[in-house]
Motif scaffolding. Structure first.
Motif, PDB file in Angstrom:
ATOM      1  N   UNK A 129       0.812  -1.414  -0.135  1.00  0.00           N
ATOM      2  CA  UNK A 129      -0.388   0.079  -0.322  1.00  0.00           C
ATOM      3  C   UNK A 129       1.006   1.077  -0.070  1.00  0.00           C
ATOM      4  N   UNK A 130       0.939   2.193  -0.972  1.00  0.00           N
ATOM      5  CA  UNK A 130       1.832   3.000  -1.805  1.00  0.00           C
ATOM      6  C   UNK A 130       0.930   4.806  -0.943  1.00  0.00           C
ATOM      7  N   UNK A 131       1.362   4.888   0.252  1.00  0.00           N
ATOM      8  CA  UNK A 131       0.532   6.481   0.438  1.00  0.00           C
ATOM      9  C   UNK A 131       1.377   7.505  -0.296  1.00  0.00           C
ATOM     10  N   UNK A 132       0.390   7.974  -0.350  1.00  0.00           N
ATOM     11  CA  UNK A 132       1.117   9.580  -1.040  1.00  0.00           C
ATOM     12  C   UNK A 132       0.450  10.716  -0.305  1.00  0.00           C
ATOM     13  N   UNK A 133       1.952  11.296   0.059  1.00  0.00           N
ATOM     14  CA  UNK A 133       1.074  12.365   1.566  1.00  0.00           C
ATOM     15  C   UNK A 133       0.630  13.759   0.692  1.00  0.00           C
ATOM     16  N   UNK A 134       0.991  14.237  -0.184  1.00  0.00           N
ATOM     17  CA  UNK A 134       0.909  15.627  -1.134  1.00  0.00           C
ATOM     18  C   UNK A 134       0.869  15.188  -2.220  1.00  0.00           C
ATOM     19  N   UNK A 135       0.994  17.172  -2.946  1.00  0.00           N
ATOM     20  CA  UNK A 135       0.807  16.895  -3.888  1.00  0.00           C
ATOM     21  C   UNK A 135       2.183  17.730  -4.379  1.00  0.00           C
ATOM     22  N   UNK A 136       2.320  18.479  -5.275  1.00  0.00           N
ATOM     23  CA  UNK A 136       3.353  19.197  -5.989  1.00  0.00           C
ATOM     24  C   UNK A 136       3.642  20.595  -5.838  1.00  0.00           C
ATOM     25  N   UNK A 137       3.935  21.239  -4.454  1.00  0.00           N
ATOM     26  CA  UNK A 137       3.594  22.493  -4.147  1.00  0.00           C
ATOM     27  C   UNK A 137       3.025  22.895  -4.063  1.00  0.00           C
TER      28      UNK A 137
ATOM     29  N   UNK B  62      -8.587   9.945 -14.273  1.00  0.00           N
ATOM     30  CA  UNK B  62      -9.401   9.718 -15.409  1.00  0.00           C
ATOM     31  C   UNK B  62     -10.273  11.342 -15.823  1.00  0.00           C
ATOM     32  N   UNK B  63      -9.966  12.199 -14.513  1.00  0.00           N
ATOM     33  CA  UNK B  63     -10.425  13.960 -14.995  1.00  0.00           C
ATOM     34  C   UNK B  63      -9.859  14.579 -13.817  1.00  0.00           C
ATOM     35  N   UNK B  64     -10.350  15.855 -13.584  1.00  0.00           N
ATOM     36  CA  UNK B  64      -9.808  16.300 -12.974  1.00  0.00           C
ATOM     37  C   UNK B  64     -10.542  16.221 -11.608  1.00  0.00           C
ATOM     38  N   UNK B  65     -12.262  15.578 -11.483  1.00  0.00           N
ATOM     39  CA  UNK B  65     -12.949  15.357 -10.274  1.00  0.00           C
ATOM     40  C   UNK B  65     -11.674  14.470  -9.478  1.00  0.00           C
ATOM     41  N   UNK B  66     -11.156  13.133 -10.166  1.00  0.00           N
ATOM     42  CA  UNK B  66     -10.929  12.260  -9.466  1.00  0.00           C
ATOM     43  C   UNK B  66      -8.810  12.510  -8.964  1.00  0.00           C
ATOM     44  N   UNK B  67      -8.541  13.587  -9.521  1.00  0.00           N
ATOM     45  CA  UNK B  67      -7.482  13.697  -8.740  1.00  0.00           C
ATOM     46  C   UNK B  67      -7.165  14.002  -7.367  1.00  0.00           C
ATOM     47  N   UNK B  68      -5.687  14.003  -6.559  1.00  0.00           N
ATOM     48  CA  UNK B  68      -5.926  13.791  -5.563  1.00  0.00           C
ATOM     49  C   UNK B  68      -5.323  15.056  -5.303  1.00  0.00           C
ATOM     50  N   UNK B  69      -6.251  15.690  -3.987  1.00  0.00           N
ATOM     51  CA  UNK B  69      -5.846  17.173  -4.085  1.00  0.00           C
ATOM     52  C   UNK B  69      -4.258  17.260  -2.964  1.00  0.00           C
ATOM     53  N   UNK B  70      -3.532  18.325  -3.158  1.00  0.00           N
ATOM     54  CA  UNK B  70      -2.306  18.037  -2.233  1.00  0.00           C
ATOM     55  C   UNK B  70      -2.526  18.140  -1.088  1.00  0.00           C
ATOM     56  N   UNK B  71      -4.075  18.497  -0.397  1.00  0.00           N
ATOM     57  CA  UNK B  71      -4.251  18.485   1.193  1.00  0.00           C
ATOM     58  C   UNK B  71      -4.480  16.967   1.225  1.00  0.00           C
ATOM     59  N   UNK B  72      -4.624  15.857   0.842  1.00  0.00           N
ATOM     60  CA  UNK B  72      -5.350  15.109   0.991  1.00  0.00           C
ATOM     61  C   UNK B  72      -4.426  13.827   0.319  1.00  0.00           C
ATOM     62  N   UNK B  73      -4.650  12.288   2.084  1.00  0.00           N
ATOM     63  CA  UNK B  73      -3.934  11.507   1.062  1.00  0.00           C
ATOM     64  C   UNK B  73      -4.742  10.567   0.272  1.00  0.00           C
TER      65      UNK B  73
END
Length: 305
Positions: free
Chosen positions: A46-54, A94-105
């Protein structure tokens, strides 16, 4: 927070494990939810992404599957397209709504089987955002410490069953840091929070940067703050014990070199369980002028070790 090789060094089953403890939270990096696995076992990475790119949202994640991780089965992620090409797995929103916001893991999952031999597996990850990207692919030239690396790969340690069982009993270490020391300074302190799953004691400290390393206690006796060395520190099962300025802490004396902020200090902690068996935990602890999460210019405690 990252963990390294374990090996038997005495008949009393002393486990040697090393941790990389950056000053920032582990989830600031791409990390594995469970950083250890038993040799030859099936494993759910389970790879956890903690933030976006700046500040920019994550729109794709590409994982380079390490050699030796076999029978790979990436799990679909709702709202994301999945592509597999050889040892490379990519999830794309698949689209902008599915992207992972910077502040969301977010979590991305790969199933597979780890090798029959113990050793490290490095998962290199390319995180692509709406603007910019981060290549989580740095690997140490030797050893397993990623201390000081800005974009380390995610480490999975594959361990023999006995070593893995011992590693899982070792205390959890959080927020570790060593106070910086200028040339000519003879002593400094190391601080952290320790949480043991089973009752045990911290009975020893060693580091190559100091002639003497001990557990010290600071407390008020009347109107005087006094400090004394203690031969053991109890760690009750399931209860966190904080080593902090002005209380229990690790005292490093007869320093052999200056300790500049931004560097790291190797520490070896020795623990003893209720049965008398000892285990050792090797840490690479960041050097800083104040502890993680302390506001700039804020209080750092009542002593200057």
């Amino acid at each position: 927070c990252s963990i390294r090789h374990m090996k038997m060094v005495t008949r009393s089953s002393i486990a040697l494990v090393a941790l990389t403890l950056p000053a920032t939270a582990v989830l600031a990096h791409v990390s594995l939810q469970e950083p250890r696995a038993e040799t030859g076992s099936t494993y759910r990475a389970v790879l956890r992404v903690g933030h976006g790119c700046d500040g920019s949202a994550t729109r794709a994640l590409t994982v380079q599957v390490p050699a030796g991780f076999a029978a790979v089965k990436p799990a679909p992620k709702p709202g994301w397209d999945l592509a597999v090409k050889g040892p490379v797995v990519t999830w794309t929103a698949s689209g902008k709504p599915a992207m992972l916001p910077d502040g969301m893991r977010g979590e991305f999952v790969l199933g597979g089987t780890v090798p029959a031999a113990a050793g490290p597996l490095w998962f290199k990850v390319l995180q692509v955002c709406e603007q910019g990207s981060i290549d989580w692919s740095q690997v140490p030239s030797q050893g397993l410490s990623t201390a000081g690396m800005k974009s380390p790969a995610a480490l999975l340690e594959v361990m023999a069953p006995r070593d893995l069982a011992q590693a899982r009993l070792l205390p959890k270490v959080e927020g570790a840091w060593v106070r910086s020391a200028v040339p000519g300074q003879q002593g400094t302190g190391a601080f952290m929070k320790l949480t043991a799953k089973e009752a045990m004691q911290l009975v020893g400290i060693a580091t190559p940067v100091a002639g003497t390393a001990e557990v010290h206690e600071m407390k008020m006796e009347g109107d005087i703050m006094k400090m004394r060395a203690v031969d053991k520190l109890d760690l009750p099962a399931g209860r966190s014990v904080e080593l902090r300025p002005g209380g229990y802490h690790l005292m490093l004396q007869d320093l052999k070199q200056p300790l500049a902020a931004g560097g790291t200090v190797p520490l070896t902690l020795t623990f003893r369980d209720a049965k008398g068996a000892q285990s050792k935990l090797e840490l690479n602890v960041p050097v800083a002028t104040q502890g993680p999460g302390t506001p700039a210019g804020g209080p750092t405690g009542g002593h200057k070790h």
